[in-house]
Design an enzyme around this catalytic site. Sequence first.
Site, PDB file in Angstrom:
ATOM      1  N   GLU A 254      37.963  45.821  44.592  1.00 32.56           N
ATOM      2  CA  GLU A 254      36.657  46.479  44.412  1.00 32.56           C
ATOM      3  C   GLU A 254      35.447  45.625  44.793  1.00 32.56           C
ATOM      4  O   GLU A 254      34.648  45.244  43.928  1.00 32.56           O
ATOM      5  CB  GLU A 254      36.542  46.980  42.959  1.00 32.56           C
ATOM      6  CG  GLU A 254      37.598  48.017  42.653  1.00 32.56           C
ATOM      7  CD  GLU A 254      37.414  48.740  41.314  1.00 32.56           C
ATOM      8  OE1 GLU A 254      36.423  48.476  40.615  1.00 32.56           O
ATOM      9  OE2 GLU A 254      38.273  49.588  40.992  1.00 32.56           O
TER      10      GLU A 254
ATOM     11  N   GLU B 158      44.887  51.718  41.966  1.00 38.99           N
ATOM     12  CA  GLU B 158      44.417  51.516  40.586  1.00 38.99           C
ATOM     13  C   GLU B 158      43.875  52.807  39.996  1.00 38.99           C
ATOM     14  O   GLU B 158      43.173  53.564  40.664  1.00 38.99           O
ATOM     15  CB  GLU B 158      43.335  50.435  40.541  1.00 38.99           C
ATOM     16  CG  GLU B 158      43.223  49.781  39.168  1.00 38.99           C
ATOM     17  CD  GLU B 158      42.047  48.834  39.055  1.00 38.99           C
ATOM     18  OE1 GLU B 158      42.057  47.806  39.747  1.00 38.99           O
ATOM     19  OE2 GLU B 158      41.133  49.153  38.275  1.00 38.99           O
TER      20      GLU B 158
END
Length: 516
Positions: A261, A362
């Site tokens: 991320e 995720e």
Amino acid sequence: MTHVVLIGLLAIITIAFSDGATSCNKRSFGETSFVCACSTQSCDTLDPVQPSTSGTYQIYTSNIDTDRFTLSNGSFLPGRKSSCRKFLNLFTNPTTTITIDRDATQQEILGFGGAFTDATGINIQKLTEDVQIKLLESYFSPDGIEYNFGRVPMGGTDFSTEGYSYDDTDSPDPQLSQFELQQEDFDYKIPYIKQALEINPDLELLASTWTAPKWMKTNGAYNGGAIKNEYYQVWADYFLKFFEKYDEEGISFWGVTTGNEPSLALVNSAINSVRWLPGGMKWAGENLGPTIRASKYKDLKILMLDDQRFFLPWFPEAVMKNGTEKFIDGISVHWYWDTIVPASVLTSTHKRFPDKILLATEACRGDKAWEKAVLLGDWSRAEDYVHGIIQDMNHYVQGWIDWNLVLDTTGGPTYINNQVDAAIIVDYETNEFYKQPMFYAQGHFSKFIPRGSHKIDQKTSNNGVEVAAFKRPDGGVVVVVMNKNDSPKTIIVNDSKSGHIELKLTSKSINTILYW
Ligand SMILES: *[C@@H]1O[C@H](CO)[C@@H](O)[C@H](O)[C@H]1NC(C)=O
Ligand SMILES: *[C@@H]1O[C@H](CO)[C@@H](O)[C@H](O)[C@H]1NC(C)=O
Ligand SMILES: *[C@@H]1O[C@H](CO)[C@@H](O)[C@H](O)[C@H]1NC(C)=O
């Protein structure tokens, strides 16, 4: 009602938990459904799939009220639909017809799994050894849900007890002479990864960094900031060192992402991160890619992005040019804003890069600030998972990896107080763990869709259910159907080669239908 329904019902013989499988020890915590509790005394198991004879099918059901992986079977009916039913449909709940085309194969399925975070290891370690084994077997064994993917953070994440990297020196160490695995690797990750590999030797591992050492970063902190330009090659060397060190421990990897991320660094999140903008990602083509390809670990899959759907397809489009694309095997995507960004961005990404892997890496519930982190037995979170997996798979995604494999009853530990939910929750006080509805939600895919299966085409006649269909390497067809309605739902599964099945799905249920 009609003779067709009657025949359908008669054909279904419940054979749940035959062959010595152990059933769910149900426990209610006042949420919409229940958990299955596992302890020294017992833990529910599920036998490996046995192909059924042609002309018959199996159906595994989990639902809000009573069932977890309850197995029934039955027989196909000939291809023609009774006109009597058609007529009755005018007056009753319309039947949903799912038409399977098992020759229309799409993307290959790479697997399902979860992440070996520090929190996962800390929680497993709190259990007695016999219960630890039951937990790992629940996820990875042929009597469990047969996970075959694991994501391994390279260093700390928000689900650690502190921020750290593998080279936390006060002054810059561009030679990485102080690079070392940390106590967390030896205590919380390596032992459980090794046990999981013993239970399932086909387990494949994907590594992701959260942060670089502070000295490598523009802001000198674990959260936010980017890699300093002069350390681009050092950051690639750092990746290589990680694979060498884990190799020394007997653990090898299938793939690596370019970093978890990168957008966290743009929004000033407290979570460890390294910012990447498309321009900087030439790092993957100039440093990381060449370094990995020139090493012993040249076959590692390099996945870029590792971030939300917001970035599709424009971010990969901006990165995969000037030769960088040669070093990128795929794109990994996270779940968190799926309700805002349509799944069509996955399809447009696939169309633009048909040869690149698309992998979901995720997801977790309880992630939003206004939500309770852990809801023991909540059914809607299972539905969210099934919805997410079905939607992704229907848009070219090739596998699905959950976030923390195991959390505690508060949704941690996490040193920045970012508590969330997980499919397995450990209760330290009772030496038990609880399998949440989300565990079974994922198992409805992971158990039945082995690596090397393919997504196949399926048409569903109305929107009463959510469906994805797959063909297994052994030729079996797997149809996952979720009924989110508060009432039972009659469906017809029609396969031109096998005939059709008529089934009444229980209300609020997840169903996996298998036939060969
Ligand atoms: C259903 O399962 C039972 C018990 O295992 C078995 O005896 C029977 O043959 C199965 N029927 C079909 C149609 O597969
Ligand atoms: C199944 O599909 C075939 C071919 O499309 C069609 O002829 C048949 O009527 C369908 N059967 C049912 C029960 O819908
Ligand atoms: C690709 O190369 C061109 C020409 O050297 C350069 O202008 C452009 O910025 C490069 N793009 C990326 C993403 O590296």
